[in-house]
Scaffold this active site. Structure first.
Site, PDB file in Angstrom:
ATOM      1  N   TYR A 113       0.818  -1.218   0.000  1.00 35.44           N
ATOM      2  CA  TYR A 113       0.000   0.000   0.000  1.00 35.44           C
ATOM      3  C   TYR A 113       0.852   1.269   0.000  1.00 35.44           C
ATOM      4  CZ  TYR A 113      -3.970  -3.042   1.177  1.00 35.44           C
ATOM      5  OH  TYR A 113      -4.926  -4.023   1.168  1.00 35.44           O
ATOM      6  N   PHE A 160     -13.294  -4.215   0.027  1.00 38.39           N
ATOM      7  CA  PHE A 160     -14.309  -3.485  -0.751  1.00 38.39           C
ATOM      8  C   PHE A 160     -15.700  -3.689  -0.134  1.00 38.39           C
ATOM      9  CE2 PHE A 160     -11.482  -4.280  -4.748  1.00 38.39           C
ATOM     10  CZ  PHE A 160     -10.658  -3.234  -4.394  1.00 38.39           C
TER      11      PHE A 160
HETATM   12  N1  LIG Z   1      -6.782  -8.212   0.390  1.00 40.46           N
HETATM   13  C1  LIG Z   1      -6.855  -7.523  -0.718  1.00 40.46           C
HETATM   14  O1  LIG Z   1      -6.461  -8.005  -1.779  1.00 40.46           O
HETATM   15  C2  LIG Z   1      -7.418  -6.133  -0.703  1.00 40.46           C
HETATM   16  C3  LIG Z   1      -7.794  -5.508  -1.905  1.00 40.46           C
HETATM   17  C4  LIG Z   1      -8.334  -4.228  -1.827  1.00 40.46           C
HETATM   18  C5  LIG Z   1      -8.476  -3.603  -0.597  1.00 40.46           C
HETATM   19  N2  LIG Z   1      -8.077  -4.227   0.558  1.00 40.46           N
HETATM   20  C6  LIG Z   1      -8.242  -3.619   1.882  1.00 40.46           C
HETATM   21  O2  LIG Z   1      -9.606  -3.378   2.078  1.00 40.46           O
HETATM   22  C7  LIG Z   1      -9.769  -2.043   2.556  1.00 40.46           C
HETATM   23  C8  LIG Z   1     -11.147  -1.602   2.270  1.00 40.46           C
HETATM   24  O3  LIG Z   1     -11.403  -1.474   0.892  1.00 40.46           O
HETATM   25  P1  LIG Z   1     -12.267  -0.242   0.477  1.00 40.46           P
HETATM   26  O4  LIG Z   1     -12.701  -0.405  -0.935  1.00 40.46           O
HETATM   27  O5  LIG Z   1     -13.297   0.013   1.507  1.00 40.46           O
HETATM   28  O6  LIG Z   1     -11.207   0.911   0.624  1.00 40.46           O
HETATM   29  P2  LIG Z   1     -10.880   2.141  -0.236  1.00 40.46           P
HETATM   30  O7  LIG Z   1     -10.216   1.732  -1.504  1.00 40.46           O
HETATM   31  O8  LIG Z   1     -10.147   3.014   0.704  1.00 40.46           O
HETATM   32  O9  LIG Z   1     -12.299   2.812  -0.632  1.00 40.46           O
HETATM   33  C9  LIG Z   1     -13.291   3.123   0.287  1.00 40.46           C
HETATM   34  C10 LIG Z   1     -14.053   4.333  -0.225  1.00 40.46           C
HETATM   35  O10 LIG Z   1     -15.225   4.532   0.559  1.00 40.46           O
HETATM   36  C11 LIG Z   1     -15.179   5.833   1.153  1.00 40.46           C
HETATM   37  N3  LIG Z   1     -15.774   5.729   2.498  1.00 40.46           N
HETATM   38  C12 LIG Z   1     -15.348   5.042   3.583  1.00 40.46           C
HETATM   39  N4  LIG Z   1     -16.194   5.202   4.614  1.00 40.46           N
HETATM   40  C13 LIG Z   1     -17.189   6.007   4.161  1.00 40.46           C
HETATM   41  C14 LIG Z   1     -18.370   6.526   4.749  1.00 40.46           C
HETATM   42  N5  LIG Z   1     -18.712   6.272   6.003  1.00 40.46           N
HETATM   43  N6  LIG Z   1     -19.173   7.321   3.981  1.00 40.46           N
HETATM   44  C15 LIG Z   1     -18.867   7.605   2.702  1.00 40.46           C
HETATM   45  N7  LIG Z   1     -17.753   7.127   2.097  1.00 40.46           N
HETATM   46  C16 LIG Z   1     -16.927   6.337   2.816  1.00 40.46           C
HETATM   47  C17 LIG Z   1     -13.749   6.270   1.157  1.00 40.46           C
HETATM   48  O11 LIG Z   1     -13.613   7.667   1.069  1.00 40.46           O
HETATM   49  P3  LIG Z   1     -13.138   8.595   2.323  1.00 40.46           P
HETATM   50  O12 LIG Z   1     -11.676   8.460   2.458  1.00 40.46           O
HETATM   51  O13 LIG Z   1     -13.579   9.960   1.898  1.00 40.46           O
HETATM   52  O14 LIG Z   1     -13.889   8.117   3.520  1.00 40.46           O
HETATM   53  C18 LIG Z   1     -13.220   5.584  -0.137  1.00 40.46           C
HETATM   54  O15 LIG Z   1     -13.492   6.389  -1.251  1.00 40.46           O
HETATM   55  C19 LIG Z   1      -8.619  -1.285   1.925  1.00 40.46           C
HETATM   56  O16 LIG Z   1      -8.325  -0.076   2.560  1.00 40.46           O
HETATM   57  C20 LIG Z   1      -7.525  -2.300   2.093  1.00 40.46           C
HETATM   58  O17 LIG Z   1      -7.015  -2.203   3.420  1.00 40.46           O
HETATM   59  C21 LIG Z   1      -7.592  -5.486   0.503  1.00 40.46           C
END
Ligand SMILES: NC(=O)c1ccc[n+]([C@@H]2O[C@H](COP(=O)([O-])OP(=O)(O)OC[C@H]3O[C@@H](n4cnc5c(N)ncnc54)[C@H](OP(=O)(O)O)[C@@H]3O)[C@@H](O)[C@H]2O)c1
Length: 256
Positions: free
Chosen positions: A49, A188
């Protein structure tokens, strides 16, 4: 609302924090500390990351890691060859240094390498478990068959796969985790939160659609521990608030 089924992380709050967009800034160091103050107890990062900046930020913010908090990281991402022992060893050493710790609480094999036997990749991680430098081990984007293969090499406590209202490909893995006391960490987790049905239920609960998407996941399985990614403390608090929302049977089924 804390995790009750999984043996390894019993009693930790069931909403964590994803950090795949975290840059190494003083503001973000303060953000991570504030997120833990707000109640986050599972901070999810990876060697990959932000080119290591996520781990460095967390290392600066949480060294030493508060006693009841878990910092999870991952290595071995990037395709063929990335799960080779020498690659994993280098990444684990860098993660230990960036996180400023002698022991990583939870270390995931980020992807199963298509060219390196999973036994060899996990055998390398096991060396660090045996030396006390990694406490618990997880795997990511895997099938039930791969989890079983992994569990023949060493104990696996967590599985991190893509899963949400919009992505149910891993339903069998979710159920396997619940039956075998593993934590299921959906990445996600917010996909699908923008549907009109979710918005209607959100209005009824005076909640946000994101909170309903998370409440649905929490209700889907007692093994579930989502890690929504955010850089906003207000969103961290909102996401933690999802643990107080109880969907009715009818609401849960209508989103299923
Ligand atoms: N194991 C794997 O292969 C893998 C792959 C992908 C991701 N991951 C992990 O999974 C985590 C989660 O994935 P993700 O898709 O949630 O993360 P992300 O890529 O950080 O996207 C989350 C999105 O949702 C928004 N968000 C979060 N809380 C919110 C809320 N309460 N209201 C409105 N918008 C909100 C965030 O914006 P703001 O910043 O403005 O809140 C961001 O745009 C990642 O950070 C990573 O640690 C793992």
């Amino acid at each position: 609302m804390t995790l009750e089924t999984a043996t390894a992380f019993r009693n930790i709050p069931r909403v964590g924090l994803g950090t795949n967009r975290l840059r190494h800034t003083a503001e973000n160091v303060a953000f991570i500390r504030a997120a833990v103050d707000a109640g986050i107890r599972m901070v999810d990062t990876a060697h990959l990351y932000t080119h290591g900046e996520s781990e460095k930020t967390i290392g600066d913010a949480l060294s030493p890691v508060p006693k009841d908090c878990i910092v999870a990281t991952k290595g071995g991402y990037g395709g063929a060859g990335r799960g080779r022992p020498e690659v994993l060893r280098e990444e684990i050493e860098q993660s230990l240094a960036s996180l400023r710790t002698n022991r990583i609480e939870l270390y995931y094999l980020h992807r199963v390498d298509p060219e390196t036997p999973i036994e060899l990749s996990l055998g390398t991680i096991k060396e660090y478990v045996e030396r006390g430098q990694i406490r618990h081990v997880g795997i990511s984007e895997v099938t039930v068959a791969q989890i079983e293969q992994a569990r023949r090499v060493l104990p696996i406590v967590a599985v991190q796969n893509n899963y949400s209202l919009a992505e149910r490909r891993h339903d069998a893995v979710v159920d396997y985790c619940a039956s075998n006391s593993l934590v299921f960490v959906p990445f996600f987790p917010l996909a699908g939160a923008d549907s009109s049905r979710v918005r209607t239920i959100a209005a009824r609960h005076r909640a946000t659609p994101v909170q309903i998407a998370l409440a649905w996941l929490l209700r889907r399985s007692p093994a579930m521990l989502p890690i929504p990614g955010t850089l906003s403390l207000a969103h961290v608090k909102e996401n933690l608030g999802a643990m107080s929302i109880a969907l009715s049977d009818e609401e849960f089924e209508s989103l299923r």
